[in-house]
Design an enzyme around this catalytic site. Structure first.
Site, PDB file in Angstrom:
ATOM      1  CE  LYS A   1      -4.718  -2.348   0.716  1.00  0.00           C
ATOM      2  NZ  LYS A   1      -3.601  -3.230   0.691  1.00  0.00           N
TER       3      LYS A   1
ATOM      4  CE  LYS B   1       2.032   0.820   5.381  1.00  0.00           C
ATOM      5  NZ  LYS B   1       1.436   1.084   3.941  1.00  0.00           N
TER       6      LYS B   1
ATOM      7  CB  THR C   1      -0.824   0.135   1.296  1.00  0.00           C
ATOM      8  OG1 THR C   1      -1.714  -1.129   1.230  1.00  0.00           O
ATOM      9  CG2 THR C   1      -1.892   1.138   1.254  1.00  0.00           C
TER      10      THR C   1
END
Length: 305
Positions: A180, A248, A104
């Protein structure tokens, strides 16, 4: 690894044998591939190879032996190291080989990475994944991919072996990572909301098991509630996906929206919840541990063997 040609099936390698990468490597092995692997923990790679496959000492050595290299590391910095670090893969992959990027990352970074590899005649697929460690091990992941027709032509059999669904979202890198990012917005918000709901119920005196049973059979249920609150009921915060992963990922979500001046109030709140959990020392625990930020609740304890 045997020296088979591309006319049969591509030679494949996996870099990063965490919960997801290890499962993906196993699913490829189960599909009949002689899988090459590399991990910063040599013992993990060696353990995988004992059941079939080949452990390589560096990314570069692995890259030189394969047609498709699958990167399953945590973030863009680690992908940079895999590709462009000391004895990195970018200079060792053969012309026409494919790097499948499953992390990602910022979509703009992914687009730039495709261009950097193109300068070396290496193909690139932007291919973030979803489904968790269990589905990785059974080859049932969802892959959100974008890239050139040439990259798909080489990598398609590998993608199919690792996943139940491969979405082709465009002919260049970036779109896979954008989708995503949206998925991670929903996943992070759903986990945070599930934790808040369970915490409220416990604080109100509802038995946690009863609350879980009712919600998972009611309209308020979500996949994340059903999956993550089961961890809370078991008192088991062994990280399958850690709190810091959502620090994150939700940070990436917010960063991607900022240049567009696009408001994301729910994502911002969920991000603060995961940040609070991480700052409290819970960053390495399962992401369901975000429930521990709520005061005055007695969470279920692990069942002793």
């Amino acid at each position: 690894m045997n020296d088979q040609g591309r006319t049969a099936r591509p030679r494949v390698g996996v870099v990063g044998l965490g919960a997801m990468g290890l499962g993906m490597a196993r699913s490829l092995r189960n599909a009949g591939y002689d899988v090459g692997v590399h991990d910063l923990r040599p013992e993990v790679a060696a353990d995988f190879a004992r059941s079939g496959g080949t452990a390589f000492a560096s990314c570069g050595e692995l890259a030189a032996a394969v047609d498709v290299l699958v990167g399953v590391v945590v973030n863009a910095a680690q992908v940079e190291s895999v590709l462009f670090g000391a004895d990195g893969a970018a200079d060792r992959l053969r012309p026409g080989a494919v790097f499948v990027m499953c992390s990602t990352v910022d979509p703009h970074w992914s687009t730039a990475c495709e261009g950097r590899l193109a300068e070396k005649d290496v193909l690139y697929l932007d291919a973030p994944i979803s489904g968790g460690a269990a589905r990785a091990a059974t080859g049932e992941l969802t892959m959100m991919t974008s890239g050139s027709a040439e990259a798909y032509a080489v990598a398609d059999p590998v993608l199919e072996a690792m996943s139940s669904t491969v979405y082709r979202l465009g002919d260049r890198a970036g779109l896979g990572s954008k989708v995503k990012i949206v998925n991670q917005l929903l996943a992070g918000v759903h986990i945070a909301a599930a934790a808040e709901a369970m915490a409220l119920g416990i604080r109100a005196g509802v038995p946690a098991e009863a609350l879980y049973e009712v919600i998972t059979h009611s309209a308020g249920n979500s996949w994340m509630f059903e999956n993550r609150m089961a961890h809370v009921l078991a008192g088991d915060y062994t990280p399958l996906s850690a709190v810091d992963i959502f620090v994150k990922d939700l940070g990436l979500v917010l960063d991607s929206a900022r240049p567009e001046r696009f408001p994301l109030p729910l994502a911002a709140t969920a991000h603060q919840m995961f940040l609070q959990a991480s700052a409290s020392g819970l960053g390495a625990e399962d992401d369901s541990a975000v429930i521990k930020i709520f005061p005055g609740i007695d969470l279920p304890k692990p069942v002793e063997a």
